[in-house]
Design an enzyme around this catalytic site. Structure first.
Site, PDB file in Angstrom:
ATOM      1  N   HIS A  44       0.485  -1.273  -0.105  1.00  0.00           N
ATOM      2  CA  HIS A  44       0.488  -0.023   0.143  1.00  0.00           C
ATOM      3  C   HIS A  44       0.485   0.948  -0.354  1.00  0.00           C
ATOM      4  O   HIS A  44       1.818   1.128   0.624  1.00  0.00           O
ATOM      5  CB  HIS A  44      -1.495  -0.287   1.243  1.00  0.00           C
ATOM      6  N   HIS A  55      -7.264  -1.777   5.743  1.00  0.00           N
ATOM      7  CA  HIS A  55      -6.190  -0.884   6.029  1.00  0.00           C
ATOM      8  C   HIS A  55      -6.782  -0.139   6.122  1.00  0.00           C
ATOM      9  O   HIS A  55      -7.917   0.280   6.009  1.00  0.00           O
ATOM     10  CB  HIS A  55      -4.979  -1.187   6.029  1.00  0.00           C
ATOM     11  N   HIS A  81       1.269   3.905   2.095  1.00  0.00           N
ATOM     12  CA  HIS A  81       1.151   4.183   3.469  1.00  0.00           C
ATOM     13  C   HIS A  81       3.496   5.095   3.113  1.00  0.00           C
ATOM     14  O   HIS A  81       4.497   3.409   2.588  1.00  0.00           O
ATOM     15  CB  HIS A  81       1.825   3.411   4.618  1.00  0.00           C
ATOM     16  N   ASP A  97       5.638   3.980   5.284  1.00  0.00           N
ATOM     17  CA  ASP A  97       7.250   3.073   5.313  1.00  0.00           C
ATOM     18  C   ASP A  97       6.910   2.377   4.755  1.00  0.00           C
ATOM     19  O   ASP A  97       8.058   1.187   4.692  1.00  0.00           O
ATOM     20  CB  ASP A  97       6.645   2.904   6.954  1.00  0.00           C
ATOM     21  N   HIS A  98       6.293   1.428   3.485  1.00  0.00           N
ATOM     22  CA  HIS A  98       6.333   0.635   2.632  1.00  0.00           C
ATOM     23  C   HIS A  98       6.838   0.517   1.333  1.00  0.00           C
ATOM     24  O   HIS A  98       6.832  -0.388   0.549  1.00  0.00           O
ATOM     25  CB  HIS A  98       4.446   0.197   2.021  1.00  0.00           C
ATOM     26  N   HIS A 116       6.550  -5.794  11.659  1.00  0.00           N
ATOM     27  CA  HIS A 116       5.930  -4.143  11.217  1.00  0.00           C
ATOM     28  C   HIS A 116       5.752  -4.167  12.774  1.00  0.00           C
ATOM     29  O   HIS A 116       4.230  -3.805  13.422  1.00  0.00           O
ATOM     30  CB  HIS A 116       3.691  -4.438  10.638  1.00  0.00           C
TER      31      HIS A 116
HETATM   32 ZN   LIG Z   1       3.144   0.295   7.511  1.00  0.00          ZN
HETATM   33 ZN   LIG Z   2      -0.004   1.646   6.576  1.00  0.00          ZN
END
Ligand SMILES: [Zn+2]
Ligand SMILES: [Zn+2]
Length: 307
Positions: A62, A140, A64, A66-67, A269
């Site tokens: 996704h 999510h 976001h 951090d990914h 995570h």
């Molecule tokens: Zn994340």
């Molecule tokens: Zn996320």
């Protein structure tokens, strides 16, 4: 044939001194298959002995940060090292625009093509001769995908004595049978692969949930996996907060592992608040024994199943 899973980044949301941002690398037959691409991924790759030149596919769960924020740095490093093979990037809507923006604004010359596959529909998103990558919509706070790497069944065991008994001489005919083709002997007799081989043997399956709350359909998607890598951002006592943020707790991950009859579970995570993640492990193990907490650079070799 080896299938090795290397955890390059195991933190949730923000990195810590011990954990880099989400990225999981699977090494399979000379190919690299990466799930998520957290910031600083190229340095993690160097430390893990990964290659910038190999055939590589990146599956982003996704959008976001951090990914996905590792992609610009990874692209730049690969370009500086004169990569020439294409790289394939898969992800939800937004991934195409994101890569286009990097290319238009960050000043570096790409030395290799980037093939982007924007995923709009769950199902098989990548089909290769020996495996598929399948995706399902997770639950999510923004659209997010869970992925499964599923190897196709391998041909059954070859029995040379059976081939010899049927009059098939050792040589190219054996190889044809092993590749699933029937052969005709000089006498006109036809020998089929199943005459000289055992039943097909199952391939291996690795599932990565990305960021998600528990959701209907995950257990089916995960069924019988050799390895389930599951979001466990917050511990059970913070279940409400986890739900609000679109995440799972160790017990929820373990329930899914149990329901799906997976071989092993790895929790990832991990929130920065758990300097010692043993609390997470304890909660999960009450429900599913074969559980580990992901650590950066942890490696898991997935063996073939017996039958
Ligand atoms: Zn994340
Ligand atoms: Zn996320």
């Amino acid at each position: 044939m080896s299938l090795k899973v290397i955890f390059l980044g195991t933190a949730g949301s923000i990195p810590t001194s011990k954990r880099s941002l989400p990225a999981i690398l699977i090494k399979r037959k000379g190919e690299q298959i990466m799930f998520d691409c957290g910031e600083g991924v190229q340095r993690q790759m160097i430390m893990a002995g990964a290659s910038f030149h190999r055939e590589t596919k990146v599956f982003v769960t996704h959008m976001h940060g951090d990914h996905v924020l590792g992609l610009p740095g990874l692209m730049q490093t690969m370009a500086l090292l004169d990569r020439n093979k294409p790289i394939e990037v898969y992800g939800p809507i937004g991934i195409k625009k994101f890569v286009r923006c990097i290319r238009e604004t960050v000043q570096f010359a790409l030395t290799f093509p980037i093939e982007i596959h924007e995923i709009r529909k769950a199902g098989v998103v990548c089909e290769e001769p020996e495996y598929t990558v399948q995706a399902i919509w997770a639950n999510h706070v923004i659209p997010s995908l869970a992925y499964a790497l599923v190897e196709k069944p391998r041909p059954g065991k070859f029995y040379p004595e059976k081939a010899k008994a049927l009059g098939v001489a050792e040589g190219p005919l054996w190889s044809q049978l092993q590749h699933g083709r029937k052969v005709t002997l000089p006498s006109g007799k036809i020998v089929k692969p199943e005459d000289v081989m055992g039943p097909p043997r199952p391939g291996r399956k690795v599932v990565y949930t990305g960021d998600t709350r528990p959701f209907e359909g995950l257990a089916d998607f995960t069924a019988e996996a050799d390895l389930l890598i599951h979001d466990a951002t917050l511990d059970d006592d913070l279940a409400e907060r986890a739900y609000e943020d679109g995440h799972s707790t160790p017990s929820q991950a373990a329930e899914n592992a149990k329901k799906a009859r997976v071989k092993q579970l790895v929790l990832t995570h991990i929130s920065a608040r758990y300097e010692d993640p043993r609390v997470l492990l304890k909660q999960a193990k009450k429900i599913f024994k074969n559980t580990q907490i992901a650590e950066d650079f942890m490696e898991i070799e997935i063996p073939f199943r017996e039958s």
